[in-house]
Design a protein around this motif. Structure first.
Motif, PDB file in Angstrom:
ATOM      1  N   CYS A  78     -41.479  41.731  51.452  1.00 50.06           N
ATOM      2  CA  CYS A  78     -40.301  41.005  51.946  1.00 50.06           C
ATOM      3  C   CYS A  78     -40.594  40.345  53.290  1.00 50.06           C
ATOM      4  CB  CYS A  78     -39.120  41.972  52.105  1.00 50.06           C
ATOM      5  SG  CYS A  78     -38.280  42.445  50.591  1.00 50.06           S
ATOM      6  N   ALA A  79     -41.199  41.108  54.186  1.00 51.35           N
ATOM      7  CA  ALA A  79     -41.480  40.579  55.525  1.00 51.35           C
ATOM      8  C   ALA A  79     -42.435  39.397  55.461  1.00 51.35           C
ATOM      9  CB  ALA A  79     -42.066  41.688  56.405  1.00 51.35           C
ATOM     10  N   TRP A  80     -43.469  39.503  54.610  1.00 50.79           N
ATOM     11  CA  TRP A  80     -44.438  38.401  54.501  1.00 50.79           C
ATOM     12  C   TRP A  80     -43.780  37.145  53.938  1.00 50.79           C
ATOM     13  CZ3 TRP A  80     -49.532  38.006  56.013  1.00 50.79           C
ATOM     14  CH2 TRP A  80     -50.208  36.860  55.571  1.00 50.79           C
ATOM     15  N   MET A  81     -42.918  37.326  52.928  1.00 50.92           N
ATOM     16  CA  MET A  81     -42.266  36.182  52.289  1.00 50.92           C
ATOM     17  C   MET A  81     -41.021  35.729  53.049  1.00 50.92           C
ATOM     18  SD  MET A  81     -42.645  37.366  48.287  1.00 50.92           S
ATOM     19  CE  MET A  81     -42.375  35.746  47.531  1.00 50.92           C
ATOM     20  N   GLU A  82     -40.679  36.459  54.132  1.00 52.36           N
ATOM     21  CA  GLU A  82     -39.516  36.157  54.966  1.00 52.36           C
ATOM     22  C   GLU A  82     -38.230  36.176  54.145  1.00 52.36           C
ATOM     23  OE1 GLU A  82     -40.520  32.478  56.929  1.00 52.36           O
ATOM     24  OE2 GLU A  82     -41.726  33.518  58.440  1.00 52.36           O
ATOM     25  N   VAL A  83     -38.123  37.182  53.290  1.00 52.01           N
ATOM     26  CA  VAL A  83     -36.916  37.397  52.491  1.00 52.01           C
ATOM     27  C   VAL A  83     -36.144  38.559  53.112  1.00 52.01           C
ATOM     28  CG1 VAL A  83     -36.001  38.032  50.234  1.00 52.01           C
ATOM     29  CG2 VAL A  83     -38.037  36.591  50.389  1.00 52.01           C
ATOM     30  N   PRO A  84     -34.909  38.363  53.555  1.00 52.38           N
ATOM     31  CA  PRO A  84     -34.144  39.472  54.150  1.00 52.38           C
ATOM     32  C   PRO A  84     -34.017  40.639  53.177  1.00 52.38           C
ATOM     33  CG  PRO A  84     -33.052  37.367  54.532  1.00 52.38           C
ATOM     34  CD  PRO A  84     -34.168  37.102  53.554  1.00 52.38           C
ATOM     35  N   ASP A  85     -34.275  41.836  53.665  1.00 48.48           N
ATOM     36  CA  ASP A  85     -34.273  43.000  52.777  1.00 48.48           C
ATOM     37  C   ASP A  85     -33.076  43.919  52.970  1.00 48.48           C
ATOM     38  OD1 ASP A  85     -34.742  44.847  54.979  1.00 48.48           O
ATOM     39  OD2 ASP A  85     -36.819  44.207  54.964  1.00 48.48           O
ATOM     40  N   GLU A 227     -40.291  39.369  41.692  1.00 43.32           N
ATOM     41  CA  GLU A 227     -38.849  39.643  41.699  1.00 43.32           C
ATOM     42  C   GLU A 227     -38.180  39.074  42.944  1.00 43.32           C
ATOM     43  OE1 GLU A 227     -37.687  40.541  38.992  1.00 43.32           O
ATOM     44  OE2 GLU A 227     -39.553  41.212  38.084  1.00 43.32           O
ATOM     45  N   LEU A 228     -38.878  39.012  44.057  1.00 44.32           N
ATOM     46  CA  LEU A 228     -38.313  38.385  45.246  1.00 44.32           C
ATOM     47  C   LEU A 228     -38.166  36.880  45.049  1.00 44.32           C
ATOM     48  CD1 LEU A 228     -40.028  40.308  48.183  1.00 44.32           C
ATOM     49  CD2 LEU A 228     -37.705  40.576  47.284  1.00 44.32           C
ATOM     50  N   GLY A 229     -38.978  36.326  44.154  1.00 40.20           N
ATOM     51  CA  GLY A 229     -38.762  34.931  43.775  1.00 40.20           C
ATOM     52  C   GLY A 229     -37.400  34.762  43.124  1.00 40.20           C
ATOM     53  N   HIS A 230     -37.009  35.734  42.284  1.00 42.60           N
ATOM     54  CA  HIS A 230     -35.663  35.700  41.710  1.00 42.60           C
ATOM     55  C   HIS A 230     -34.604  35.829  42.801  1.00 42.60           C
ATOM     56  CE1 HIS A 230     -37.195  35.599  37.741  1.00 42.60           C
ATOM     57  NE2 HIS A 230     -37.548  36.860  37.647  1.00 42.60           N
ATOM     58  N   GLU A 231     -34.872  36.690  43.756  1.00 44.41           N
ATOM     59  CA  GLU A 231     -33.922  36.884  44.857  1.00 44.41           C
ATOM     60  C   GLU A 231     -33.612  35.558  45.552  1.00 44.41           C
ATOM     61  OE1 GLU A 231     -31.578  38.918  47.780  1.00 44.41           O
ATOM     62  OE2 GLU A 231     -32.388  39.636  45.863  1.00 44.41           O
ATOM     63  N   VAL A 232     -34.643  34.743  45.751  1.00 42.10           N
ATOM     64  CA  VAL A 232     -34.466  33.467  46.452  1.00 42.10           C
ATOM     65  C   VAL A 232     -34.012  32.362  45.498  1.00 42.10           C
ATOM     66  CG1 VAL A 232     -35.638  31.664  47.789  1.00 42.10           C
ATOM     67  CG2 VAL A 232     -36.152  34.089  48.215  1.00 42.10           C
ATOM     68  N   LEU A 233     -34.742  32.172  44.412  1.00 44.24           N
ATOM     69  CA  LEU A 233     -34.486  31.036  43.523  1.00 44.24           C
ATOM     70  C   LEU A 233     -33.216  31.219  42.700  1.00 44.24           C
ATOM     71  CD1 LEU A 233     -38.140  30.443  42.268  1.00 44.24           C
ATOM     72  CD2 LEU A 233     -36.933  29.203  44.067  1.00 44.24           C
ATOM     73  N   TRP A 234     -32.973  32.433  42.218  1.00 42.07           N
ATOM     74  CA  TRP A 234     -31.774  32.688  41.428  1.00 42.07           C
ATOM     75  C   TRP A 234     -30.620  33.138  42.311  1.00 42.07           C
ATOM     76  CZ3 TRP A 234     -33.594  35.778  36.458  1.00 42.07           C
ATOM     77  CH2 TRP A 234     -34.489  34.973  35.749  1.00 42.07           C
ATOM     78  N   GLY A 235     -30.931  34.016  43.269  1.00 39.81           N
ATOM     79  CA  GLY A 235     -29.866  34.551  44.118  1.00 39.81           C
ATOM     80  C   GLY A 235     -29.168  33.491  44.936  1.00 39.81           C
ATOM     81  N   TYR A 236     -29.907  32.462  45.329  1.00 38.61           N
ATOM     82  CA  TYR A 236     -29.322  31.367  46.110  1.00 38.61           C
ATOM     83  C   TYR A 236     -29.082  30.123  45.255  1.00 38.61           C
ATOM     84  CZ  TYR A 236     -30.345  34.199  50.213  1.00 38.61           C
ATOM     85  OH  TYR A 236     -30.380  35.211  51.143  1.00 38.61           O
ATOM     86  N   HIS A 237     -29.170  30.292  43.944  1.00 40.39           N
ATOM     87  CA  HIS A 237     -28.856  29.229  42.970  1.00 40.39           C
ATOM     88  C   HIS A 237     -29.671  27.950  43.220  1.00 40.39           C
ATOM     89  CE1 HIS A 237     -25.506  31.806  41.849  1.00 40.39           C
ATOM     90  NE2 HIS A 237     -25.110  31.835  43.112  1.00 40.39           N
TER      91      HIS A 237
END
Length: 347
Positions: A78-85, A227-237
């Motif tokens: 998460c930290a590397w991809m800068e995705v809030p966890d 799965e973090l790709g889903h968090e960004v691409l799907w989660g933020y539509h």
């Protein structure tokens, strides 16, 4: 013996095993270039500025296969991809959670007083409601609730279609298709999934991994990056999750953020002492992931005068290395030809 037919079947089998698992518009190479253009336009060049993530540097030496160690590794991704966890739940009992969700769906289906559907349905419960409730009480209620609703609606759709079908042949086809689902273990063939818990009235999202992945930190990293790709691409539509190449875009998102070595190495698991191979992770397949890694390295080289493959040869599986370097060589040659045609030498 039809040698040509046997050869063609073998080539098809190899393509199914090593190639992309979904249709990529325009072909894999063009799709990768177009999709990387979109990712760069959407997220900028900062992800490309960072070097590719090397397993030898990223995975802690003291990784012990425990849930805490895996969770720490997920947070590091998460930290590397800068995705809030702060609103992501990481759990590692996917098989049990999926079994509980399917069982809860079956129990709900039986209680809804739809004898026509119940008589057709072959969905099987493997846990009692007491066992489901115990797992929910242990902290997995959000995941079970969201997955159970998904299982229930899918089964209602399948069984209703069978009940309403009047053509015997078509009904047999629907039954055969449903039986393939009914006979498979819940979540079989998957090592991770992403859930939007907000659809079930809960807070945040979840990345659920199989306990089988815990012993292999590279599998944990690859699955989490996807799965973090889903968090960004799907989660933020940002993309339509129903588009045919949605999962492949998610794979490429992980490559774009530096995790291409993990995805390419994990695409196919080779079993020592056996000629056969087992697909384990990803939608780009080994070939698509290798080509994507090559395109990622080439774009970094175009942006900055750095080596196209810093430190990577020792980190890549042999077949991945061969495919990646071959694709890089082709890209360099094509760029040289284009440069000559334009009358300017390649930098």
């Amino acid at each position: 013996m039809n040698l040509i037919g046997a050869w063609r079947r073998r080539q098809l089998d190899r393509e199914l095993l090593y190639g992309p698992k979904v249709m990529l518009p325009g072909g894999p190479e063009q799709w990768i270039e177009d999709s990387l253009d979109w990712l760069t336009e959407r997220f900028g060049i900062e992800p490309l500025r960072r070097p590719p993530v090397l397993p030898s540097n990223f995975v802690p030496r003291g990784y012990d296969g425990s849930e805490q160690a895996a969770r720490d590794l997920c947070l590091k991704v998460c930290a590397w991809m800068e995705v809030p966890d702060d609103r992501i739940r990481f759990t590692f009992r996917m098989n049990e959670v999926r079994a509980a969700a399917r069982s809860a769906a079956v129990h709900r289906l039986n209680a809804e007083q739809r004898p026509d559907i119940v008589a057709v349905s072959g969905l099987r419960a493997t846990m009692t409601m007491a066992e489901v409730d115990a797992l929910a009480a242990a902290g997995y209620a959000p995941e079970i609730g969201v997955l159970a609703e998904r299982e229930l609606q899918a089964e209602l759709k399948r069984s209703t279609a069978i009940v309403q079908e009047t053509d015997p042949d078509r009904r047999a086809e629907l039954c055969a298709s449903a039986e393939a689902v009914w006979s498979a273990l819940p979540g079989s063939g998957s090592r991770a999934c992403w859930l939007d818990l907000r659809t079930g009235g809960y807070d945040g999202t979840a990345v659920v991994l199989s306990a089988d992945a815990l012993t292999d930190p590279a599998a944990v990293v690859a699955a989490t990056a996807h799965e973090l790709g889903h968090e960004v691409l799907w989660g933020y539509h940002l993309i339509d999750r129903q588009r045919p190449d949605a999962e492949a875009v998610t794979d490429l998102f992980a490559v774009f953020h530096g995790f291409g070595i993990f995805l390419a190495n994990q695409a196919v698991e080779r079993v020592p002492g056996r000629r056969s191979t087992l697909q384990t992770l990803g939608y780009l397949g080994e070939r698509g992931a290798s080509d994507a890694l090559a395109a990622y390295c080439f774009r970094r080289h175009e942006l900055w005068p750095a080596s196209m493959f810093p430190m990577m040869p020792t980190e890549l599986d042999r077949t991945v290395r061969i495919r990646t370097f071959a694709r890089l060589a082709t890209m360099v040659k094509d760029a040289e030809i284009a440069s000559i045609q334009e009358g300017a030498p390649l930098a």
